[in-house]
Scaffold this motif. Sequence first.
Motif, mmCIF file in Angstrom:
data_model
loop_
_atom_site.group_PDB
_atom_site.id
_atom_site.type_symbol
_atom_site.label_atom_id
_atom_site.label_comp_id
_atom_site.label_asym_id
_atom_site.label_seq_id
_atom_site.Cartn_x
_atom_site.Cartn_y
_atom_site.Cartn_z
ATOM 1 N N TRP A 216 0.828 -1.213 0.000
ATOM 2 C CA TRP A 216 0.000 0.000 0.000
ATOM 3 C C TRP A 216 0.859 1.259 0.000
ATOM 4 O O TRP A 216 0.464 2.295 -0.543
ATOM 5 C CB TRP A 216 -0.918 0.012 1.222
ATOM 6 N N VAL A 252 -10.649 -2.767 7.177
ATOM 7 C CA VAL A 252 -9.929 -1.840 6.296
ATOM 8 C C VAL A 252 -9.132 -2.615 5.254
ATOM 9 O O VAL A 252 -9.101 -2.259 4.069
ATOM 10 C CB VAL A 252 -9.005 -0.922 7.122
ATOM 11 N N ALA A 253 -8.484 -3.692 5.664
ATOM 12 C CA ALA A 253 -7.672 -4.485 4.736
ATOM 13 C C ALA A 253 -8.528 -5.139 3.660
ATOM 14 O O ALA A 253 -8.067 -5.334 2.529
ATOM 15 C CB ALA A 253 -6.894 -5.538 5.507
ATOM 16 N N ASP A 260 -5.609 2.277 -1.546
ATOM 17 C CA ASP A 260 -4.483 1.689 -0.830
ATOM 18 C C ASP A 260 -3.768 2.706 0.046
ATOM 19 O O ASP A 260 -3.286 2.371 1.138
ATOM 20 C CB ASP A 260 -3.493 1.085 -1.826
ATOM 21 N N ARG A 263 -5.500 2.895 3.278
ATOM 22 C CA ARG A 263 -5.213 1.714 4.105
ATOM 23 C C ARG A 263 -3.862 1.875 4.808
ATOM 24 O O ARG A 263 -3.721 1.592 6.002
ATOM 25 C CB ARG A 263 -5.163 0.455 3.234
ATOM 26 N N THR A 266 -4.051 4.367 7.628
ATOM 27 C CA THR A 266 -4.823 3.825 8.747
ATOM 28 C C THR A 266 -3.968 2.888 9.587
ATOM 29 O O THR A 266 -3.933 2.986 10.825
ATOM 30 C CB THR A 266 -6.060 3.072 8.228
#
Length: 286
Positions: A216, A252-253, A260, A263, A266
Amino acid sequence: MLRIFDDRTGEPVPAAPARRGLTRIEAYASGLDPTALRVLLTADLLVRALELGGTPVWTILTSPHQHAELRAAATALAIRPFEDGRDLASGLGESQAIHVTADPTATVGEGPVMRVAPVHWQTDGQGQQQGQGQWHGEGQGAQTAGRDAGPASAPAPGRTSASRSHPALPALLEDPEAVRLALLSVPRGEPVRLDAAVLDAAAGRLAQWRRAVAGWARRPSRPVPEPVRVRLRSAWEDDLDLPGVLDVLRDVARDPELPDGARFETFAYVDRLLALDLARELGSLG
């Protein structure tokens, strides 16, 4: 606002004082065992959550013995260092103390008490366990009763004094971040069973997340989505609901609608609390 369940009163209370000032976190460990590690980890998570909310924190380790060993094990588990004395806090405007313990008979001072359930360490493949998962060394068994062993010297580089006292301890600390994740996955008021299978599963989850974070990171950055931020803070501010935080990360994943870059931000944001080194694999992908 972070609220914790106070075992002393049976009610949720604010973890940060109404009058902004220093909060002392005191961890009580009766000896070096898996349950003591959970106590130290809970204190560390409380420290990190309070600091994310802007509350200054002072941490103390109280134990009748094996002080240096506990500090060494805490360092291996990415637990922030404990201070060497409790008297210094009084000169810094301390306004509240929170006590973290697994011992229902421990004598603590004024302030909320966070009770931690025991950790059971399975030693073989036939379900045999050692007591409450505790590894007792010589002279163990005394209650903390508020006694502070005071400062202790660190072990020599490359050697962990804890491993010399307890031959089983290296099995737990061989992958300390997997141990940390396994403990975070269970509410602190519920007993935890640790064995090779549990730790292998935690290590696998960590490896998966680290690879994903590294991938990501190659995409344009995006801010943490506000609904995700709200869910995260609602979880950890509700009596340090770390399993709830991990559930948000899993969502989230898996969410195909999230960029991305969002993600990545986060996971980086939450790792300030979890301290799982989720960005370890950055730059490792070709």
